[in-house]
Design a protein around this motif. Structure first.
Motif, PDB file in Angstrom:
ATOM      1  N   GLN A 270       0.827  -1.208   0.000  1.00 10.82           N
ATOM      2  CA  GLN A 270       0.000   0.000   0.000  1.00 10.82           C
ATOM      3  C   GLN A 270       0.860   1.255   0.000  1.00 10.82           C
ATOM      4  O   GLN A 270       0.468   2.285  -0.564  1.00 10.82           O
ATOM      5  CB  GLN A 270      -0.935  -0.007   1.219  1.00 10.82           C
ATOM      6  N   ASN A 362      -8.167  -8.274  -2.208  1.00 14.71           N
ATOM      7  CA  ASN A 362      -8.984  -7.157  -1.705  1.00 14.71           C
ATOM      8  C   ASN A 362      -8.425  -5.817  -2.155  1.00 14.71           C
ATOM      9  O   ASN A 362      -9.179  -4.899  -2.487  1.00 14.71           O
ATOM     10  CB  ASN A 362      -9.049  -7.203  -0.177  1.00 14.71           C
ATOM     11  N   ALA A 363      -7.105  -5.702  -2.147  1.00 12.58           N
ATOM     12  CA  ALA A 363      -6.476  -4.454  -2.592  1.00 12.58           C
ATOM     13  C   ALA A 363      -6.774  -4.186  -4.065  1.00 12.58           C
ATOM     14  O   ALA A 363      -7.068  -3.054  -4.458  1.00 12.58           O
ATOM     15  CB  ALA A 363      -4.970  -4.520  -2.358  1.00 12.58           C
ATOM     16  N   LEU A 365      -9.359  -5.407  -5.776  1.00 13.99           N
ATOM     17  CA  LEU A 365     -10.800  -5.123  -5.904  1.00 13.99           C
ATOM     18  C   LEU A 365     -11.094  -3.674  -5.554  1.00 13.99           C
ATOM     19  O   LEU A 365     -11.888  -2.999  -6.229  1.00 13.99           O
ATOM     20  CB  LEU A 365     -11.603  -6.057  -4.990  1.00 13.99           C
ATOM     21  N   LYS A 366     -10.455  -3.186  -4.500  1.00 12.24           N
ATOM     22  CA  LYS A 366     -10.645  -1.786  -4.112  1.00 12.24           C
ATOM     23  C   LYS A 366     -10.126  -0.848  -5.197  1.00 12.24           C
ATOM     24  O   LYS A 366     -10.749   0.178  -5.499  1.00 12.24           O
ATOM     25  CB  LYS A 366      -9.914  -1.515  -2.791  1.00 12.24           C
ATOM     26  N   LEU A 367      -9.012  -1.210  -5.788  1.00 13.00           N
ATOM     27  CA  LEU A 367      -8.438  -0.409  -6.860  1.00 13.00           C
ATOM     28  C   LEU A 367      -9.391  -0.333  -8.056  1.00 13.00           C
ATOM     29  O   LEU A 367      -9.475   0.695  -8.739  1.00 13.00           O
ATOM     30  CB  LEU A 367      -7.103  -1.019  -7.280  1.00 13.00           C
ATOM     31  N   ASN A 368     -10.127  -1.402  -8.300  1.00 12.06           N
ATOM     32  CA  ASN A 368     -11.034  -1.458  -9.453  1.00 12.06           C
ATOM     33  C   ASN A 368     -12.382  -0.788  -9.199  1.00 12.06           C
ATOM     34  O   ASN A 368     -13.231  -0.762 -10.092  1.00 12.06           O
ATOM     35  CB  ASN A 368     -11.258  -2.916  -9.866  1.00 12.06           C
ATOM     36  N   GLN A 369     -12.570  -0.258  -8.022  1.00 12.27           N
ATOM     37  CA  GLN A 369     -13.815   0.473  -7.752  1.00 12.27           C
ATOM     38  C   GLN A 369     -13.864   1.800  -8.506  1.00 12.27           C
ATOM     39  O   GLN A 369     -14.939   2.331  -8.775  1.00 12.27           O
ATOM     40  CB  GLN A 369     -13.966   0.717  -6.248  1.00 12.27           C
ATOM     41  N   ASP A 370     -12.702   2.344  -8.825  1.00 14.23           N
ATOM     42  CA  ASP A 370     -12.620   3.580  -9.595  1.00 14.23           C
ATOM     43  C   ASP A 370     -11.804   3.304 -10.856  1.00 14.23           C
ATOM     44  O   ASP A 370     -10.583   3.148 -10.794  1.00 14.23           O
ATOM     45  CB  ASP A 370     -11.961   4.688  -8.759  1.00 14.23           C
ATOM     46  N   LYS A 378      -5.737  -1.782 -14.203  1.00 12.41           N
ATOM     47  CA  LYS A 378      -6.369  -2.207 -12.957  1.00 12.41           C
ATOM     48  C   LYS A 378      -7.066  -3.556 -13.124  1.00 12.41           C
ATOM     49  O   LYS A 378      -6.970  -4.426 -12.249  1.00 12.41           O
ATOM     50  CB  LYS A 378      -7.355  -1.145 -12.481  1.00 12.41           C
TER      51      LYS A 378
END
Length: 627
Positions: A270, A362-363, A365-370, A378
């Motif tokens: 991160q 999870n990291a 997936l979070k990156l692919n939210q935007d 991504k």
């Protein structure tokens, strides 16, 4: 003690006069306030008084102060003198209470909270007195040090507090972290210009003090979360640059002692995403941070290096740190994502656990939210995380679910999803995997494959856990073309005939569907068959009773069939459920033969469990009252 009480009484008299003169409240309210205060005074004057008596008095005075403040605002009067008198009394009550019971920590906390607003200049002294009794609690030392640092600004006093605290609690994480952060804040305010070529700057000395706290603490604290908190503390915006060498030292210790901890790799990855790259830390040599900063300030923007352009067209740089003043090279979002993924990939090979892969996925997936910037990269990184998690068989069910959803969006989505689910179920047979597999074929409207997976799941899972699969199958075939209706009915009835208790709700649903699409005679035949199937289902009998009641309004039929539903319900559930008897009696009262009510009443009393009889008798009495 008597002098304290008498002093309060003397101070109260002019307050009452002032309240009356200013017309703040009527005479009866003043008398009530006086009466209550006298009662509270008498309590704290008694030899058997308690801390609660002081707390009640303080609470009452605070309410009076709040009430007067509200009056002051609404009437536009200046009542500061009156309020000051009450505040003074509250402070004296606190002090007297703490003299009486100095070990009551909550009273100290309340006194300090009150004093921070009313007498802030005395808070430091109150903390000192509290520490004499509660110095065994690191939190109290932390709070005292933070107050002095933020409100007094005397760093020498702060150091003195923490040095004393650490002598008593050398292994306290809270104390070490708090002191460490305070020293970093102080160092960030200091000059980074050395007084001579050989002498260190003030800032370097300040950072060295923080480093000494860290080095001393790591010999006593072995919890890796402590090191993680210190590293996070170094990332504060005002000192993220000046603490680079200290960050490197902490990371080196983490990698040496805790390289098998998943959280360490997650944090390091991160950091790469934030722009705090280990590449930059590795470039640090023995020269001071001040020298690095000075040399970087002399470089122009074009000479700063590693501000690479993104070939995809998105060459914007997220300016996380000021250019020319940061030891961190400015990297594009693309490069930071690539470095982040690289660290995760090293991490999952070093710590081959499901938790490590979960952090990685999870990291991503979070990156692919935007997906505003770098959407293709991504998605690619998420695919890499899914592929590696699946390859090492360390991906959890939720991540498989997310992966299948992503695969189905591709050109060969069904084939890829089928292959992945085949391998996943070979390793571990779970309900969710089969549900996902069936959904894949539902979206394809592939009856044959859907049935194949359903049967495989039914054979390999416990019947009690496969209810949702049956529900999916019934729903799927219900929406199929009319030629599949026989298949749908077969599925629906098979579900209703299952022997596990979890399948009981299917029976009422199936009966309702038959009543809506077929004849009353067939509905009754189905009911008779289902009512004999274990385990018994109360909703089945209630549903058939409802169907019979509706049929009665259309056909002139004998009520025997209707009564049979209630008879069955009482036969199977009459021992543990008093409501089935009440429903049966209501039927006889309203639709059947009221003469049967007394007989049913006696049957119920002799059948029901003893603890249910009284409640049933009460309900029955109410029924008779409204006949």
């Amino acid at each position: 003690m008597a002098e304290f009480v008498e002093e309060i009484r003397e101070r109260l008299l002019p307050e009452y006069e002032q309240m009356k003169t200013l017309g703040i409240c009527p005479d009866d309210q003043i008398r009530e306030t006086k009466r209550k205060r006298e009662n509270l005074l008498n309590k704290i004057f008694q030899s058997q008084r308690s801390v609660a008596d002081y707390a009640d008095f303080i609470r009452h005075e605070k309410l009076i102060h709040k009430w007067i403040t509200e009056k002051e605002k609404s009437q536009g009067q200046n009542l500061s003198e009156l309020k000051h008198s009450i505040v003074t009394r509250i402070i004296k009550l606190y002090r007297e209470g703490l003299r009486f019971c100095p070990h009551e920590e909550r009273l100290w906390d309340n006194f300090i909270m009150f004093s921070k607003k009313s007498i802030p200049h005395e808070v430091t002294g109150i903390y000192e007195k509290m520490l004499a009794y509660h110095g065994d609690k690191p939190t109290v030392w932390c709070n005292a040090g933070i107050w002095v640092h933020e409100n007094v600004g005397n760093i020498q006093k702060v150091k003195e507090i923490f040095f004393r605290a650490l002598q008593r609690h050398p292994d306290s994480e809270a104390l070490n972290i708090t002191f460490f952060i305070i020293l970093l804040k102080e160092a960030s305010k200091m000059s980074c210009t050395p007084t001579s070529k050989t002498a260190p700057s003030e800032q370097e000395l300040g950072l060295e003090r923080a480093a000494l706290v860290y080095r001393n603490s790591k010999t006593k604290i072995s919890n890796f979360f402590y090191f993680m908190k210190l590293l996070k503390g170094c990332e504060g915006e005002q000192y993220v640059n000046i603490t680079a060498a200290l960050q490197k030292e902490i990371i080196d210790d983490l990698m040496t002692n805790f390289s098998r901890e998943e959280a360490v790799w997650d944090a390091l990855a991160q950091r790469e995403l934030q722009g705090l790259s280990m590449i930059d830390l590795k470039s640090l040599s023995s020269k001071s941070i001040t020298a690095i900063l000075e040399s970087m300030q002399q470089k122009s923007l074009t000479e700063s290096g590693d501000a690479e352009k993104d070939p995809s067209g998105d060459d914007r740089e997220d300016k996380l740190f000021p250019k020319g003043k940061s030891i961190w090279q400015v990297r594009t979002l693309k490069r930071r994502i690539e470095l982040c993924v690289h660290v995760y990939q090293v991490g999952v090979r070093t710590v081959l656990t499901d938790v490590m892969f979960s952090n990685f996925i999870n990291a991503m997936l979070k990156l692919n939210q935007d997906l505003t910037n770098q959407p293709m990269l991504k998605r690619k990184c998420l695919a890499i995380a899914f592929k590696e998690g699946h390859t090492f068989r360390l991906m959890n069910e939720d991540h498989y679910y997310a992966c299948i959803k992503m695969l189905l969006k591709g050109s060969k989505g069904v084939d890829n999803a089928t292959k992945m689910l085949t391998e996943a179920t070979h390793l571990k047979k779970t309900l969710l995997y089969y549900e996902m597999w069936m959904v894949v074929y539902m979206t394809e409207n592939n009856d044959k494959k859907f049935l194949e997976i359903f049967r495989k799941a039914k054979d390999q899972l416990e019947p009690a856990t496969s209810v949702s699969l049956w529900r999916m199958a019934v729903t799927f075939f219900k929406t199929r073309p009319s030629e599949s209706n026989d298949k749908f009915l077969k599925f629906f009835k098979d579900a209703a005939m299952q022997l596990s208790l979890e399948f009981a709700p299917f029976r009422a649903d199936y009966l309702e569907y038959i009543s809506a699409t077929s004849t009353l005679d067939r509905t009754r035949r189905e009911y008779d068959e289902l009512s004999k199937m274990p385990p018994p289902c109360l909703e089945l009998h209630r549903k058939m009773a409802d169907i019979e009641s509706k049929a009665l309004s259309v056909f002139r039929v004998d009520k025997t069939r209707w009564r049979k539903c209630y008879e069955n319900a009482t036969h199977y559930f009459g021992k543990t459920n008093s409501q089935v008897w009440i429903d049966y009696i209501k039927f006889e009262r309203d639709q059947g033969d009221p003469k049967n009510m007394a007989h049913l009443y006696e049957r119920a009393k002799s059948t029901l469990d003893k603890q249910l009889v009284d409640n049933f008798m009460t309900e029955f009495t109410l029924l008779k009252a409204i006949i």
